[in-house]
Design a protein around this motif. Structure first.
Motif, PDB file in Angstrom:
ATOM      1  N   UNK A  50       0.845  -1.185   0.000  1.00  0.00           N
ATOM      2  CA  UNK A  50       0.000   0.000   0.000  1.00  0.00           C
ATOM      3  C   UNK A  50       0.883   1.238   0.000  1.00  0.00           C
ATOM      4  N   UNK A  51       0.573   2.210  -0.853  1.00  0.00           N
ATOM      5  CA  UNK A  51       1.198   3.536  -0.808  1.00  0.00           C
ATOM      6  C   UNK A  51       0.134   4.533  -0.392  1.00  0.00           C
ATOM      7  N   UNK A  52       0.386   5.263   0.688  1.00  0.00           N
ATOM      8  CA  UNK A  52      -0.612   6.179   1.246  1.00  0.00           C
ATOM      9  C   UNK A  52      -0.109   7.604   1.060  1.00  0.00           C
ATOM     10  N   UNK A  53      -0.851   8.405   0.331  1.00  0.00           N
ATOM     11  CA  UNK A  53      -0.506   9.805   0.115  1.00  0.00           C
ATOM     12  C   UNK A  53      -1.475  10.699   0.888  1.00  0.00           C
ATOM     13  N   UNK A  54      -1.210  12.003   0.865  1.00  0.00           N
ATOM     14  CA  UNK A  54      -2.093  12.947   1.543  1.00  0.00           C
ATOM     15  C   UNK A  54      -1.508  13.505   2.826  1.00  0.00           C
ATOM     16  N   UNK A  55      -0.257  13.118   3.167  1.00  0.00           N
ATOM     17  CA  UNK A  55       0.388  13.625   4.377  1.00  0.00           C
ATOM     18  C   UNK A  55       1.137  14.926   4.077  1.00  0.00           C
ATOM     19  N   UNK A  56       1.724  15.495   5.127  1.00  0.00           N
ATOM     20  CA  UNK A  56       2.504  16.722   4.974  1.00  0.00           C
ATOM     21  C   UNK A  56       3.791  16.593   5.784  1.00  0.00           C
ATOM     22  N   UNK A  57       4.808  16.064   5.137  1.00  0.00           N
ATOM     23  CA  UNK A  57       6.080  15.851   5.825  1.00  0.00           C
ATOM     24  C   UNK A  57       6.007  14.764   6.876  1.00  0.00           C
ATOM     25  N   UNK A 291       6.722   2.658   6.168  1.00  0.00           N
ATOM     26  CA  UNK A 291       7.901   3.503   5.959  1.00  0.00           C
ATOM     27  C   UNK A 291       7.476   4.897   5.508  1.00  0.00           C
ATOM     28  N   UNK A 292       7.752   5.934   6.325  1.00  0.00           N
ATOM     29  CA  UNK A 292       7.415   7.301   5.927  1.00  0.00           C
ATOM     30  C   UNK A 292       8.575   7.980   5.192  1.00  0.00           C
ATOM     31  N   UNK A 293       8.219   8.872   4.265  1.00  0.00           N
ATOM     32  CA  UNK A 293       9.205   9.684   3.556  1.00  0.00           C
ATOM     33  C   UNK A 293       8.791  11.144   3.699  1.00  0.00           C
ATOM     34  N   UNK A 294       9.603  11.911   4.396  1.00  0.00           N
ATOM     35  CA  UNK A 294       9.265  13.312   4.633  1.00  0.00           C
ATOM     36  C   UNK A 294       9.110  14.062   3.321  1.00  0.00           C
ATOM     37  N   UNK A 295      10.055  13.883   2.407  1.00  0.00           N
ATOM     38  CA  UNK A 295      10.073  14.649   1.163  1.00  0.00           C
ATOM     39  C   UNK A 295       8.982  14.230   0.187  1.00  0.00           C
ATOM     40  N   UNK A 296       8.494  12.996   0.299  1.00  0.00           N
ATOM     41  CA  UNK A 296       7.497  12.497  -0.650  1.00  0.00           C
ATOM     42  C   UNK A 296       6.067  12.653  -0.153  1.00  0.00           C
ATOM     43  N   UNK A 297       5.891  13.070   1.119  1.00  0.00           N
ATOM     44  CA  UNK A 297       4.548  13.185   1.710  1.00  0.00           C
ATOM     45  C   UNK A 297       3.767  11.876   1.585  1.00  0.00           C
ATOM     46  N   UNK A 298       4.462  10.787   1.920  1.00  0.00           N
ATOM     47  CA  UNK A 298       3.893   9.470   1.628  1.00  0.00           C
ATOM     48  C   UNK A 298       4.396   8.437   2.631  1.00  0.00           C
ATOM     49  N   UNK A 299       3.580   7.393   2.816  1.00  0.00           N
ATOM     50  CA  UNK A 299       3.962   6.245   3.622  1.00  0.00           C
ATOM     51  C   UNK A 299       3.705   4.976   2.815  1.00  0.00           C
ATOM     52  N   UNK A 300       4.710   4.094   2.764  1.00  0.00           N
ATOM     53  CA  UNK A 300       4.556   2.810   2.065  1.00  0.00           C
ATOM     54  C   UNK A 300       4.545   1.684   3.098  1.00  0.00           C
TER      55      UNK A 300
END
Length: 307
Positions: A50-57, A291-300
């Protein structure tokens, strides 16, 4: 096997999305596929569940087994003190149940929440000026532990020791603090490298993830001062989140955008990530890692071996 979920979808796609979701759930790895996955397997972006978008950093993820949800801390701009950070609540299938579930109070707002730890029904989150304690079910701020008298550099991660005290890393000052009866004190300082992530091993010792170019993971005996070498990485660097699972330590390496496994004196890459991984979270029910990525605004989310 991969699907991407965002917080809001156009209404016109709802019917099609419902049908697609059913298909995608059928494509998730079943028990037999999970059992075939071993610690020698090397995964990449094609294996993302799952790739989850919609975050902010998004900086950190913490799984809550009692409520079966993930909490995701969001910088949302300047992490130093802009009073607009928040923590999201996310279901294991990747649905953002509440984007701004925890925000703090008017007197003690979240600025740039980082590492988190759950004790009972309280989620502890490191922040710019101290550590916040939130109710995991309501999101209400229960307690704030003020660190300003210590003039912290960058409070980064938090864990509860076997002695019942909170331990917090300060990446800006190469120090670790202990909180006793609501009061923070310096446990150890002048570490050989700035500590980023912190966790506790099976022997109740504190393990630190080294930031910058260091490869030595220090260990602290709970309640004692000083440190010793726990293990030394053979590759990677700028280590962030660390977790123990089935006797193995998993560490997020930003130097080579990967998750490393440390086991029996060796370390190797188990997952190649699409960006620099920050503070990872472990779903202990499904044996999955977020796994969160600050620069991508995403969690996989990836599947881990079940044994």
């Amino acid at each position: 096997m991969k699907r991407i979920l965002t917080e809001i979808l156009p209404a016109a796609l709802l019917i099609g999305f419902a049908a697609l979701s059913c298909t995608q759930q059928q494509e998730q790895p079943d028990e037999m596929e999970s059992n075939r996955l071993t610690w020698d397997s090397v995964q990449d972006t094609t294996d993302v569940l799952v790739s989850i978008t919609g975050f902010s950093g998004p900086e950190a993820v913490r799984y809550d087994p009692d409520n079966d949800v993930y909490f995701v801390s969001n910088f949302n701009g300047d992490a130093a003190g802009d009073a607009n950070g928040f923590i999201s609540r996310v279901t294991p299938d990747g649905t953002i149940d509440s984007l701004r579930f925890m925000t703090g109070s008017e007197m003690h707002p979240l600025h740039g929440p980082r590492g988190m730890y759950i004790s009972g029904d309280t989620l502890w989150a490191a922040d710019a000026h101290g550590v916040h304690g939130f109710d995991t079910e309501s999101g209400e701020l229960l307690e704030f532990i003020d660190f300003t008298n210590l003039e912290p550099g960058f409070l980064n991660d938090v864990v509860l020791g076997a002695d019942g005290y909170l331990y917090i890393t300060d990446t800006g000052k190469s120090a670790v603090y202990r909180v006793e009866d609501g009061t923070p004190t310096v446990l150890v300082e002048d570490l050989p490298a700035p500590p980023n992530g912190i966790t506790i091993d099976a022997d109740n010792n504190l393990i630190l993830a080294p930031w910058e170019g260091a490869t030595m993971f220090p260990t602290l005996v709970v309640g004692d001062q000083g440190y010793a070498e726990y293990t030394n990485a053979q590759s990677g660097g700028n280590f962030d989140g660390i977790e123990f699972v089935n006797g193995r330590m998993i560490a997020a390496s930003q130097a080579d955008s990967s998750l490393h496994v440390f086991y029996e004196g060796e370390n190797y890459i188990t997952i190649h990530t699409p960006g620099r991984p920050a503070d990872i979270g472990l779903d202990t029910q499904r044996m999955q890692v977020a796994v969160p990525y600050i620069a991508l605004n995403r969690v996989d989310i990836w599947q881990l071996p079940t044994e």
